[in-house]
Design an enzyme around this catalytic site. Structure first.
Site, PDB file in Angstrom:
ATOM      1  N   LYS A  78       7.730  -1.040  -7.214  1.00  0.00           N
ATOM      2  CA  LYS A  78       7.596   0.148  -6.378  1.00  0.00           C
ATOM      3  C   LYS A  78       8.838   0.233  -5.495  1.00  0.00           C
ATOM      4  O   LYS A  78       9.321  -0.800  -5.005  1.00  0.00           O
ATOM      5  CB  LYS A  78       6.325   0.022  -5.535  1.00  0.00           C
ATOM      6  N   SER A 153      -0.243   5.875  -2.920  1.00  0.00           N
ATOM      7  CA  SER A 153       1.173   6.155  -2.990  1.00  0.00           C
ATOM      8  C   SER A 153       1.897   5.427  -4.124  1.00  0.00           C
ATOM      9  O   SER A 153       3.035   5.772  -4.433  1.00  0.00           O
ATOM     10  CB  SER A 153       1.835   5.758  -1.669  1.00  0.00           C
ATOM     11  N   SER A 177      -3.505   2.546  -1.670  1.00  0.00           N
ATOM     12  CA  SER A 177      -2.384   2.973  -2.516  1.00  0.00           C
ATOM     13  C   SER A 177      -2.148   2.192  -3.800  1.00  0.00           C
ATOM     14  O   SER A 177      -1.344   2.612  -4.625  1.00  0.00           O
ATOM     15  CB  SER A 177      -1.093   2.957  -1.708  1.00  0.00           C
TER      16      SER A 177
HETATM   17  N1  GLN Z   1      -3.527   7.445   1.133  1.00  0.00           N
HETATM   18  C1  GLN Z   1      -3.430   6.655   2.327  1.00  0.00           C
HETATM   19  C2  GLN Z   1      -2.410   7.266   3.246  1.00  0.00           C
HETATM   20  O1  GLN Z   1      -1.975   8.318   2.971  1.00  0.00           O
HETATM   21  C3  GLN Z   1      -3.083   5.250   1.976  1.00  0.00           C
HETATM   22  C4  GLN Z   1      -1.660   5.056   1.627  1.00  0.00           C
HETATM   23  C5  GLN Z   1      -1.333   3.649   1.307  1.00  0.00           C
HETATM   24  O2  GLN Z   1      -2.223   2.834   0.996  1.00  0.00           O
HETATM   25  N2  GLN Z   1      -0.067   3.318   1.400  1.00  0.00           N
HETATM   26  O3  GLN Z   1      -2.054   6.715   4.234  1.00  0.00           O
END
Ligand code: GLN
Length: 486
Positions: A78, A153, A177
């Site tokens: 990532k 994400s 994410s």
């Molecule tokens: N969807 C969540 C957010 O927008 C979690 C994102 C994540 O786990 N990095 O913060």
């Protein structure tokens, strides 16, 4: 069997037998990326030459009877992980040109074990998002339906693994994410216990919630990678010195006597009916394998999302302050004065969602509102942790769906942040409580994958991986691949 079809574990055995070389394997994956990478927009950087050089070295080591447990196996990182001499953007215009001078611990450990890095995957900007639509580099497409989101994400990592462009990828999980994109793409995603994997060199979003993990096609593959990534790191003050078990060796024990708690609140309104049915069927499989099913309560579930959206933005507003065009990040051209330099650099460098969070975070930390919001959220966070602790007095793991619905259409939720935020309702609790959790493929609803979500007590990665591995020995959901990518 064609190379891209095989799991990491199968590829490892093939390399060990000498069926193919790492160079051949790497070239096969590179051909897949060349064929499909663009249509999915799964990558920000493709590392063709560096990957081939690493594969060559792996082959030489193998010939000399040398090399680590991952020797010659291709993976993807990532783009939140710093990679030495390689572009590391975190999905942001702010870091559009950032070449990291060092490797993150995760990157270093995997490379030291012989992994070959194919490239850096697309992601929501600074990992803030649930759909990959906040990326400066454009949204990632879901291989199961190119009009839909792969989740976020870690959407690029999930799409790459689901489409067989790489056998495995790293991800990070602050509120879901890793697990949410895994669920939406029919892959396995594990978020370990907070402190299990080093955060050194992993660009921070919300430091008390962020944790690195992996996205793979099987629990066995996740066990293989996590064993390499996990463990104490003196460069991360939140890393915990706790023994790392042999996750692969732990996979084979039976599920007899495993006490599984089904979260009553997860099956309330808000859960898509067919998704719930798929999860219930998966639980029946576990029961047939000797697990016992009981119901458990997480009474404060409804407060998880609101609590997270105070704590995460608060920490984000602090972490993002380093990107000021002076110390780090994009610098605006021809500033009039210092204030103009700061405001234009940040104004140009950050996207809408990141700005929204910085503003929310700054507000909840401000002198006038700190007690009302931030302090209050910390108290509720404790109540949520207590709920899990109580549940684990009577069960070994907690089970439910990973997401309320299968993959949604790109653009469907972009105008409504609250609806977007609610996508993580089942996953966020594990981050607030620092617990390990996994998502695994468990069914299909109208041709779209469904994820089974398991949460364990601290350090229970081994039992999560084993449960999914045993489930995968009886089911084939994790083998399903979208037709265009077979
Ligand atoms: N969807 C969540 C957010 O927008 C979690 C994102 C994540 O786990 N990095 O913060």
């Amino acid at each position: 069997m064609e190379l891209h079809v095989q799991t990491l574990t199968e590829l490892k055995a093939g390399l060990d037998r000498g069926d193919f070389s790492s160079v051949e394997l790497t070239q096969a994956m590179q051909a897949r990326i060349a064929q499909h990478g663009e249509s999915l927009n799964a990558f920000i950087t493709i590392m063709d030459d560096a990957a081939l050089a690493a594969a060559q070295l792996a082959d030489e080591k193998r010939a000399a009877g040398d090399g680590g447990v991952l020797n010659g196996l291709p993976i993807v990182h990532k783009d939140i992980f710093c990679t030495r001499d390689v572009l590391t953007t975190c999905g942001s215009r702010m870091l559009e040109n950032f070449i990291s001078p060092y490797d993150a611990s995760v990157v270093e450990r995997l490379s030291d074990a012989g992994a070959v890095v194919l490239g850096k995957s697309n992601m929501d900007e600074f990992a803030m998002g649930s759909s990959n639509e906040t990326s400066y580099f454009g949204p990632v497409k879901n291989p199961w339906d190119l009009d839909r989101s792969p989740g976020g994400s870690s959407g690029g990592s999930a799409a790459a693994v689901a489409a067989r462009l790489a056998p495995a990828a790293t991800g990070t999980d602050t509120g879901g994410s890793i697990r949410q994109p895994a669920a939406l793409t029919n892959t396995v995603g594990i978020k370990p216990t907070y402190g299990r994997v080093s955060r050194y060199g992993m660009i921070a979003f919300a430091s008390s919630l962020d944790q690195a993990g992996v996205i793979t096609r099987s629990a066995a593959d996740a066990a293989l990678l996590l064993g390499v990534m996990a463990g104490f790191d003196e460069r991360d003050s939140t890393s915990v010195d706790h023994p790392v078990p042999d996750y692969v060796a732990g996979l084979e024990a039976s599920l007899k006597g495993l006490r599984v708690g089904i979260v009553r609140q997860h099956f309330d309104s808000g859960l898509d009916h067919a998704t719930g049915e798929a999860v219930r069927e998966a639980l029946q499989v576990l029961q047939a394998q000797g697990a016992t099913l009981t119901e458990v309560d997480l009474p404060n579930l409804d407060y998880c999302v609101p609590t997270y959206y105070v704590v995460a933005p608060a920490e984000c507003s602090s972490n993002m302050s380093r990107f000021d065009g002076v110390r780090f990040g994009r610098r605006a051209d021809n500033p009039e004065d210092l204030l103009d330099l700061y405001s234009r650099s940040r104004g140009e460098g950050f996207g809408e969602e990141v700005k929204r969070r910085i503003m929310t975070g700054t507000y909840v930390l401000s002198a006038g509102y700190y007690d009302a919001y931030y302090l209050q959220a910390q108290k509720v966070r404790q109540l949520i942790s207590d709920d899990f602790r109580k549940a684990f007095e009577s069960v070994d793991i907690i089970a439910g769906p990973t997401t309320p619905t299968p993959a949604f259409k790109l653009g469907d939720k972009t105008d409504d942040p609250i609806t977007m935020y609610l996508n993580d309702i089942y996953t966020i609790g594990a981050n607030l409580a620092g617990l390990p959790a996994i998502s695994a493929p468990c069914g299909m609803v109208q041709g779209l994958p469904v994820g089974l979500h398991l949460v364990g007590p601290h350090w229970a990665e081994e039992s999560l991986l084993r449960t999914v591995h045993q489930y995968q020995s009886q089911t084939d959901w994790h083998r399903a691949c979208p037709e265009a990518f077979r």
